[in-house]
Write an enzyme that holds these catalytic residues in place. Structure first.
Site, PDB file in Angstrom:
ATOM      1  N   LYS A   1       0.864  -1.185   0.000  1.00  0.00           N
ATOM      2  CA  LYS A   1       0.000   0.000   0.000  1.00  0.00           C
ATOM      3  C   LYS A   1       0.900   1.234   0.000  1.00  0.00           C
ATOM      4  O   LYS A   1       1.964   1.231   0.636  1.00  0.00           O
ATOM      5  CB  LYS A   1      -0.859  -0.052   1.267  1.00  0.00           C
ATOM      6  CG  LYS A   1      -1.923   1.015   1.403  1.00  0.00           C
ATOM      7  CD  LYS A   1      -2.700   0.807   2.712  1.00  0.00           C
ATOM      8  CE  LYS A   1      -3.860   1.769   2.875  1.00  0.00           C
ATOM      9  NZ  LYS A   1      -4.630   1.512   4.118  1.00  0.00           N
TER      10      LYS A   1
ATOM     11  N   SER B   1      -9.617   1.263   3.058  1.00  0.00           N
ATOM     12  CA  SER B   1      -8.774   2.086   2.220  1.00  0.00           C
ATOM     13  C   SER B   1      -7.679   1.331   1.472  1.00  0.00           C
ATOM     14  O   SER B   1      -7.099   1.848   0.529  1.00  0.00           O
ATOM     15  CB  SER B   1      -8.126   3.180   3.065  1.00  0.00           C
ATOM     16  OG  SER B   1      -7.242   2.602   4.017  1.00  0.00           O
TER      17      SER B   1
ATOM     18  N   SER C   1      -9.700  -1.172   7.192  1.00  0.00           N
ATOM     19  CA  SER C   1      -9.121  -1.003   5.854  1.00  0.00           C
ATOM     20  C   SER C   1      -8.342  -2.168   5.279  1.00  0.00           C
ATOM     21  O   SER C   1      -7.951  -2.123   4.112  1.00  0.00           O
ATOM     22  CB  SER C   1      -8.229   0.235   5.832  1.00  0.00           C
ATOM     23  OG  SER C   1      -9.029   1.376   5.734  1.00  0.00           O
TER      24      SER C   1
END
Ligand code: GLN
Length: 487
Positions: A79, A154, A178
């Protein structure tokens, strides 16, 4: 079967027997990215050249090491919230649009030490604020199961990349859901470890008392192997827990007889998608058939979790994001004086959701409101934690749906932040209590979209979560289904 579609543990066995090389595997992964990325849009940055160099080094190590690390030579995505030395790290924000970190996050260092091949940096909601990856300042990532749907968020880029076989596994972060919610939306496995289990050093901070790093993988075994690689004490993170890291993968034998699972009645609510409820209840029955004892429990303060979270998370975010002022790093707008430079930088650099949260958090912390909001929220947080402590007196794990619905349509909730916040109704309490939890696939809805099952564990007891999840996975074949991304 093509190499990119195999799991971490399958590839490890092929790599160590030298049936395949890491270079071959890395090429296969980049070929897969080449034919899918135009539709899925998982990556902000791709590191093809350095990945191939890392793969070459991994092959050399594979040739000499007797007992190679499970990650050696395996392509992993990160990420874009993980600091990566020399590699653009944007947090999907304009304000960090040009930021190249001078060092690696501890978890990235550990992956590199284990010999993992870093494929690239994945898209996310700006500063990890969101549940759909639509808050990225850069572009929208699409759900590989249906390109008109969100991948969740996310960590949506990481989840989409794993689900689309654009990498073998990935890392995400989870502040309120997330890792688990995008894993559920994309039909894969996401694990949020106990707060403090994995180092947060070198993770761009959102809400420091809630943030945690964890693996996003194709199967439960891979999750155990990844956790072994990244967990452990880190002197660079003052909230890191100094406890031994168990060999999780060795506990996965499918035997869960006599384990006790609590089902919280507050987690089956009106408004929940009927297909989700049905799949989760069937999964509970399947576990029961495997010898798990099921009991109904109560987590009475569940209904206050979202409200408490959005005070605490925004308060911490308002403080953490004060550092982005255009002076130290990242984007700078130019004003006529220093004050105007600060104001313009933050005005132009942050997106709407990030600004909303900074304002909310600043308000909740301001004199006169602190007791009414922030202090109250902390008290609620303590009550939520107590609910779990009570429940865990009689059960080993708690089982719930991961999210109330499957992946929603792109644009469906962007105009209504409160609707978006409700996506995390089943995941947020776990962060407030600092507990570990995992999401794994437990079925599909009538539109063919994946459904996630959440397994919550006791403090530092990732092992039992993984054991239960593994047993369920082995008894079903949801994890074997793949999205159809044929051009
Ligand atoms: N969706 C939640 C939020 O918007 C949680 C995000 C996260 O876990 N990073 O804050």
């Amino acid at each position: 079967m093509s190499l990119h579609s195999l799991t971490l543990h399958e590839l490890h066995s092929k790599l160590r027997k030298r049936e395949i090389s890491s270079q071959e595997l890395t090429e296969a992964v980049f070929d897969r990215i080449a034919v899918t990325e135009e539709r899925v849009h998982s990556f902000i940055t791709l590191c093809r050249e350095s990945a191939l160099a890392e793969a070459k080094k991994a092959d050399e190590r594979l040739g000499t090491e007797k007992d190679p690390d499970p990650l050696l030579g395996v392509p992993i995505a990160l990420k874009d919230i993980f600091l990566t030395r020399g590699v653009l790290t944007t947090c999907a924000s304009k304000i960090l649009g040009n930021f190249i970190p001078p060092y690696d996050a501890t978890t990235v260092k550990k992956l590199r030490g284990a010999g993992a091949v870093i494929v690239g940096k994945t898209n996310m909601d700006e500063f990890a604020m969101g549940s759909s990856t639509e808050n990225s300042a850069l572009f929208v990532t699409r759900n590989p199961w249906n390109l008109d749907r969100v991948p969740g968020g996310s960590s949506g880029g990481s989840a989409a990349a794993v689900s689309a076989d654009q990498c073998i596994a990935a890392l995400g972060t989870d502040t309120g859901g997330s890792i688990r919610q995008p894993a559920a939306c994309c039909g894969i496995v996401g694990l949020k470890p106990t707060y403090g289990r994995v180092s947060r050093f070198g993770i761009i901070a959102f809400a420091s008392s809630l943030d945690q790093v964890g693996p996003i993988t194709k199967e439960v075994m891979d999750s155990a192997l990844m956790l072994e690689a990244i967990a452990g004490f880190d002197p660079m993170d003052s909230t890191s827990i100094n406890a031994p890291v168990p060999p999780y993968s060795r506990y996965l034998d499918g035997d869960v007889k006599g384990l006790r699972a609590g089902i919280p009645k507050e987690y089956f609510i009106p408004g929940m998608q009927p297909d989700v409820e049905k799949a989760v209840k069937e999964a509970i029955r399947a576990l029961e058939k495997n010898g798990v004892e099921i009991e109904e429990i109560s987590l009475p303060h569940t209904e206050y979790a979202i409200a408490a979270y959005y005070i605490i998370a925004t308060a911490e975010a308002s403080s953490n994001l004060a550092r982005y002022d255009g002076m130290k790093y990242g984007f700078r707008a130019h004003g006529k004086d220093l004050t105007e430079t600060y104001v313009k930088t933050r005005e132009e650099g942050f997106g709407a959701e990030v600004k909303r949260r900074i304002m909310l958090g600043t308000y909740a912390l301001s004199a006169g409101y602190y007791d009414a909001y922030y202090l109250k929220a902390q008290k609620v947080r303590a009550l939520i934690k107590k609910d779990f402590d009570e429940a865990f007196k009689t059960c080993d794990v708690i089982i719930t749906p991961t999210a109330p619905t499957t992946a929603f349509e792109i644009g469906e909730k962007t105009q209504d932040p409160l609707q978006m916040y409700l996506s995390d109704i089943f995941t947020i309490s776990v962060n407030l209590a600092g507990l570990p939890a995992l999401s794994l696939p437990c079925g599909f809805d009538s539109d063919g979209l994946p459904i996630g099952l959440q397994v919550i564990g006791k403090h530092l007891d990732e092992a039992t979560i993984l054991r239960i999840a593994y047993a369920y996975e082995q008894a079903t074949d949801w994890h074997k289904r793949k999205p159809n991304l044929a051009p």
